[in-house]
Design a protein around this motif. Structure first.
Motif, short mmCIF file in Angstrom:
data_model
loop_
_atom_site.label_atom_id
_atom_site.label_comp_id
_atom_site.label_asym_id
_atom_site.label_seq_id
_atom_site.Cartn_x
_atom_site.Cartn_y
_atom_site.Cartn_z
N SER A 581 0.83 -1.21 0.00
CA SER A 581 0.00 0.00 0.00
C SER A 581 0.86 1.25 0.00
O SER A 581 2.03 1.23 0.42
N TYR A 582 0.24 2.36 -0.44
CA TYR A 582 0.99 3.59 -0.66
C TYR A 582 0.17 4.78 -0.18
O TYR A 582 -1.06 4.81 -0.30
N CYS A 583 0.87 5.79 0.36
CA CYS A 583 0.20 7.04 0.74
C CYS A 583 0.96 8.20 0.10
O CYS A 583 2.18 8.34 0.29
N ILE A 584 0.23 9.03 -0.64
CA ILE A 584 0.83 10.18 -1.34
C ILE A 584 0.31 11.46 -0.70
O ILE A 584 -0.89 11.74 -0.75
N PHE A 585 1.21 12.21 -0.08
CA PHE A 585 0.85 13.49 0.54
C PHE A 585 1.17 14.60 -0.46
O PHE A 585 2.33 14.78 -0.83
N VAL A 586 0.15 15.34 -0.88
CA VAL A 586 0.34 16.40 -1.87
C VAL A 586 0.25 17.75 -1.17
O VAL A 586 -0.74 18.05 -0.50
N SER A 587 1.29 18.57 -1.31
CA SER A 587 1.28 19.89 -0.66
C SER A 587 2.23 20.85 -1.37
O SER A 587 3.34 20.48 -1.73
N ASP A 588 1.74 22.08 -1.58
CA ASP A 588 2.58 23.15 -2.12
C ASP A 588 2.98 24.13 -1.03
O ASP A 588 3.52 25.20 -1.32
N ALA A 589 2.68 23.80 0.23
CA ALA A 589 2.98 24.71 1.34
C ALA A 589 4.50 24.89 1.46
O ALA A 589 5.26 23.93 1.32
N ASP A 590 4.91 26.15 1.72
CA ASP A 590 6.35 26.40 1.82
C ASP A 590 6.77 26.95 3.17
O ASP A 590 7.91 27.39 3.34
N THR A 591 5.86 26.93 4.16
CA THR A 591 6.24 27.42 5.49
C THR A 591 7.08 26.35 6.20
O THR A 591 6.90 25.15 5.96
N GLU A 592 7.96 26.79 7.08
CA GLU A 592 8.83 25.86 7.82
C GLU A 592 8.01 24.88 8.65
O GLU A 592 8.32 23.69 8.74
N GLU A 593 6.94 25.40 9.29
CA GLU A 593 6.11 24.55 10.16
C GLU A 593 5.46 23.44 9.36
O GLU A 593 5.47 22.27 9.76
N ALA A 594 4.88 23.81 8.19
CA ALA A 594 4.22 22.80 7.34
C ALA A 594 5.23 21.75 6.87
O ALA A 594 4.94 20.55 6.88
N LYS A 595 6.42 22.20 6.49
CA LYS A 595 7.45 21.26 6.02
C LYS A 595 7.84 20.29 7.13
O LYS A 595 8.00 19.09 6.90
N LYS A 596 8.02 20.82 8.35
CA LYS A 596 8.38 19.96 9.50
C LYS A 596 7.35 18.87 9.71
O LYS A 596 7.66 17.69 9.87
N ARG A 597 6.06 19.28 9.73
CA ARG A 597 4.98 18.34 10.02
C ARG A 597 4.90 17.27 8.94
O ARG A 597 4.74 16.07 9.23
N LEU A 598 4.99 17.67 7.68
CA LEU A 598 4.85 16.72 6.58
C LEU A 598 6.07 15.80 6.49
O LEU A 598 5.94 14.64 6.08
N ASP A 599 7.23 16.31 6.86
CA ASP A 599 8.42 15.44 6.91
C ASP A 599 8.25 14.35 7.95
O ASP A 599 8.65 13.20 7.75
N ILE A 600 7.64 14.70 9.09
CA ILE A 600 7.40 13.72 10.16
C ILE A 600 6.47 12.61 9.67
O ILE A 600 6.77 11.43 9.79
N ILE A 601 5.32 13.00 9.09
CA ILE A 601 4.31 12.00 8.71
C ILE A 601 4.81 11.11 7.57
O ILE A 601 4.48 9.93 7.50
N SER A 602 5.65 11.66 6.70
CA SER A 602 6.11 10.86 5.55
C SER A 602 7.32 9.99 5.89
O SER A 602 7.69 9.11 5.13
N SER A 603 7.94 10.24 7.08
CA SER A 603 9.15 9.49 7.42
C SER A 603 8.90 8.30 8.34
O SER A 603 9.78 7.48 8.54
N THR A 604 7.68 8.18 8.92
CA THR A 604 7.41 7.06 9.82
C THR A 604 5.94 6.66 9.77
O THR A 604 5.07 7.50 9.52
N ASN A 605 5.68 5.38 10.02
CA ASN A 605 4.31 4.87 10.13
C ASN A 605 3.92 4.61 11.58
O ASN A 605 2.84 4.09 11.86
N ASP A 606 4.81 4.95 12.51
CA ASP A 606 4.60 4.68 13.94
C ASP A 606 3.73 5.77 14.55
O ASP A 606 4.17 6.91 14.74
#
Length: 688
Positions: A581-606
């Motif tokens: 299975s696959y999850c694709i997160f699509v975002s054009d947000a360029d704020t530091e906060e948004a990048k941090k949060r999306l990096d977290i969710i895409s780097s772990t399934n825990d």
């Protein structure tokens, strides 16, 4: 005492204090400063440099020119030139304060304290306060409290009232035993209150903060432990031993329970057989298999002659769980009768279900909140389970412990698929025993994640189309139902039309959103479950519990618009079968906060790791929006920032609770009085 007994506080002034929830001198002493101001020595104008711009500075000077007032758009602007003893000058400026002119006659001397700005190459002192020189000298070098104020209330009037409250309130005796104060290196309660309002320096303020934060956690923890013990002592439970049929069923399932599931079942079955009412939270990550534990508990209650209820947050989930229960009853030929009761159940069928429940014909009822209406009566209730109710508060849990005839209480099992950080779990669920399921069933393939921007969409659509050709299905999540003011946000209705054209006539695209009628949602989910719909475009209405093992792709548009826990729940709708299975997160947000949060969710399934990081980013109060609803009503303490203090306070509360449960020992009598007072003020109306 009432604050009207303080000087200068009559009925009208008291009403202003009341707006800040200050009614008594005790309230006033616990109206803590939001900040401190340090009154520095005045500077000479010649010593001002560009590094001072943006800071508050003070100048000892005199009015050296004529006051001018002019309009600048919506504002009135008052300006005047002041000079210090060396004859250097600087312009002072006030916005919307024309009345200040009366205080600025020529040669009037003050300490002018304000915000330094640089305008057209000239230094300007903005919004300076006018302080008499003698008064300022008295304040120099001291830390003065800054309070949250309301219209009609000044900082000076609060300071004066607090000082008088200290004189009139007798807080010389500490409610904590001296041994606890010494053990934890705390200052006394009186010292803490005095130093938090009027510290000599930040070290003293920090000492005060430490004591008050400890107190808030300690009293909360002791109240939770007391409530938990009272539940066990005051409520007589019912013994529901494990039926032999349950052991047979467990051994005949087409899969083996994970170790985490086995431990959870052992805890649940032990609670049910103990004769004490079960009050347990079953907390598991997405897809960890909580539902089968709930079903085993319901079947066990029914086979022992008791009725069970399972409450789900949505009709779609209630129907899905009912179908699973009906299937297992038939498959294992169990002598159990189950009913589904939801808002869309017809009135005639509702009436029949009510009669079957009150007459004892129905053993298990599955439904939404409709289960707890006054018309629903059970003949012999033994177990109530709430699924996915992480927004379930203490008062609702109390309501679930409906008394049977006599003084027996039913068993309560609360399930949550939202992993909660350990510190927050204690705050939200301290009155429950907690079982954690952090293991996925064997054979589950970890979900592969991709974080992309909108330029990746054509590749994503091709990927989805390829998976559909293989027989799989997909979800696409949009934050909105239809087009709104924010045109950058995707919406379900327009997106589904666009996607249908993009994927072609061979791919069937369906839609689902919260405002649809229940029967429409059920029809869509049924068609999706049967693969009559290949791609489901939906809002977050599908985030909770929906189980379609054949769906292997989750695409989330505008992913930055969702919280980490919500994104994890959405991702959990895939990865539930034997296929990758696959999850694709699509975002054009360029704020530091948004990048941090999306990096977290895409780097772990825990989910537990995500929950910890989510709380660090957003703060514990925003984790479930609980700051707004008043659940975390600590004044200073923060369960994430102050983890060490929370652990310390919980351990201290547990030691006292074990040593002296009723706080009857001489050394704990003051603590007992304080706890009674605390519990009187503590609201049980908790609705997360």
């Amino acid at each position: 005492m009432d604050i009207t007994e303080l000087k200068g506080i009559g009925p009208k002034k008291a009403e202003i204090f009341n707006r800040l929830s200050i009614y008594t001198t005790q309230d006033l002493l616990r109206f803590y400063p939001r900040d401190y101001e340090v009154y520095e020595k005045p500077v000479f104008i010649k010593d001002i440099t560009s590094s001072d711009v943006g800071r508050i500075i003070a100048i000892d000077g005199a009015v050296a020119g004529k006051v001018t007032i002019y309009r600048a758009g919506r504002y009135s602007v008052t300006t005047v030139l002041i000079k210090d003893f060396e004859g250097r000058g600087i312009k002072c400026k006030w916005f919307n304060m024309p009345y200040i002119k009366k205080s600025l006659p020529l040669r009037a001397r003050y300490v002018f304290r304000g915000y330094l700005s640089l305008k057209n190459g000239e230094y300007v002192l903005e919004q300076p306060k006018l302080i008499k020189c003698d008064s300022y000298m008295d304040m120099t070098g001291r830390m003065l409290p800054v309070y949250h104020l309301t219209k009609g209330l000044t900082g000076a009037s609060v300071i004066a009232a607090v000082k008088e409250a200290f004189e009139k309130e007798d807080i010389s005796d500490d409610y904590l035993n001296p041994s606890i104060v010494r053990k934890h290196g705390l200052i006394s309660e009186r010292e803490a209150l005095e130093k938090i309002h009027f510290p000599d320096d930040m070290d003293e303020a920090n000492e005060a903060f430490r004591r008050i934060i400890f107190d808030e956690f300690f009293l909360f923890s002791l109240a939770v432990l007391t409530r938990k013990r009272e539940n066990l002592e005051s409520d007589k439970g019912i013994k529901i031993p494990v039926s032999e049929k349950i052991n047979e069923l467990k051994g005949s399932l087409p899969y083996s329970l994970t170790n985490a599931q086995k431990k959870a079942w052992e805890a649940v079955s032990r609670d049910m057989a103990s004769g004490k009412p079960m009050n347990r939270l079953l907390q598991g990550d997405v897809g960890s298999g909580k539902t089968i534990i709930a079903i085993l508990a319901l079947f066990n209650a029914a086979l022992n002659g008791y009725q069970g209820a399972l409450m789900a947050p949505t009709e779609v989930l209630a129907r899905q769980e009912a179908d699973e229960i009906f299937k297992l009853i038939e498959e294992f030929d169990l002598d159990i009768k189950a009913d589904l009761l939801t808002g869309s159940t017809t009135e005639s069928e509702k009436k029949r279900i009510y009669e079957r429940l009150s007459g004892g014909e129905t053993d298990i009822v599955i439904g939404t909140h409709a289960l707890f209406q006054d018309r629903v009566e059970f003949k012999n209730p033994g177990l109530v389970i709430t699924d996915e109710q992480h927004r379930f508060g203490v008062s609702q849990r109390k309501a679930l412990r409906t008394k049977r005839e006599g003084d027996e209480a039913v068993n309560v099992l609360v399930m949550s698929a939202t992993p909660i950080p350990r510190t927050l779990a204690w705050i939200l669920y301290g009155d429950l025993d907690i079982s954690v399921m952090d293991e996925l069933p064997a054979g589950r393939i970890p979900i592969k994640n991709a974080l992309v921007n909108s330029s990746y969409r054509p590749k994503a659509y091709k990927f989805i189309k390829d998976k559909i050709k293989e027989g799989r299905q997909a979800y696409v999540i949009c934050p909105m139902v239809e087009k709104g003011e924010n045109l950058t946000l995707e919406n379900v209705k327009d997106y589904s039309e666009m996607l249908a054209k993009e994927l072609g006539p061979d791919v069937r695209v369906g839609i689902m959103y919260g405002q649809m009628k229940a029967e429409e949602k059920i029809k869509v989910m049924s068609e999706f479950a049967d693969n009559k719909i290949n791609v489901l475009v939906s809002t977050t209405v599908i985030e909770v519990g929906v189980n379609v093992p054949n769906a292997t792709v989750m695409m989330i548009e505008n992913a930055e618009r969702f919280g980490l826990s919500q994104l994890h729940q959405l991702r959990g709708r895939v990865g539930r079968g034997k296929h990758a299975s696959y999850c694709i997160f699509v975002s054009d947000a360029d704020t530091e906060e948004a990048k941090k949060r999306l990096d977290i969710i895409s780097s772990t399934n825990d989910g537990f790791e995500i929950a910890e990081k989510d709380m660090q980013l957003r703060g514990p109060g925003d984790f479930f929006g609980v700051r707004q609803s008043g659940e975390l009503n600590f004044l200073l303490a923060d369960p994430d920032r102050d983890k060490a203090a929370l652990d310390e306070a919980v351990k201290a509360a547990k030691l006292i609770s074990e040593d002296d449960p009723d706080l009857e020992k001489e050394k704990n009598l003051s603590l007992r009085e304080r706890l009674i007072s605390y519990k009187d003020k503590e609201s049980d109306d908790v609705n997360l």
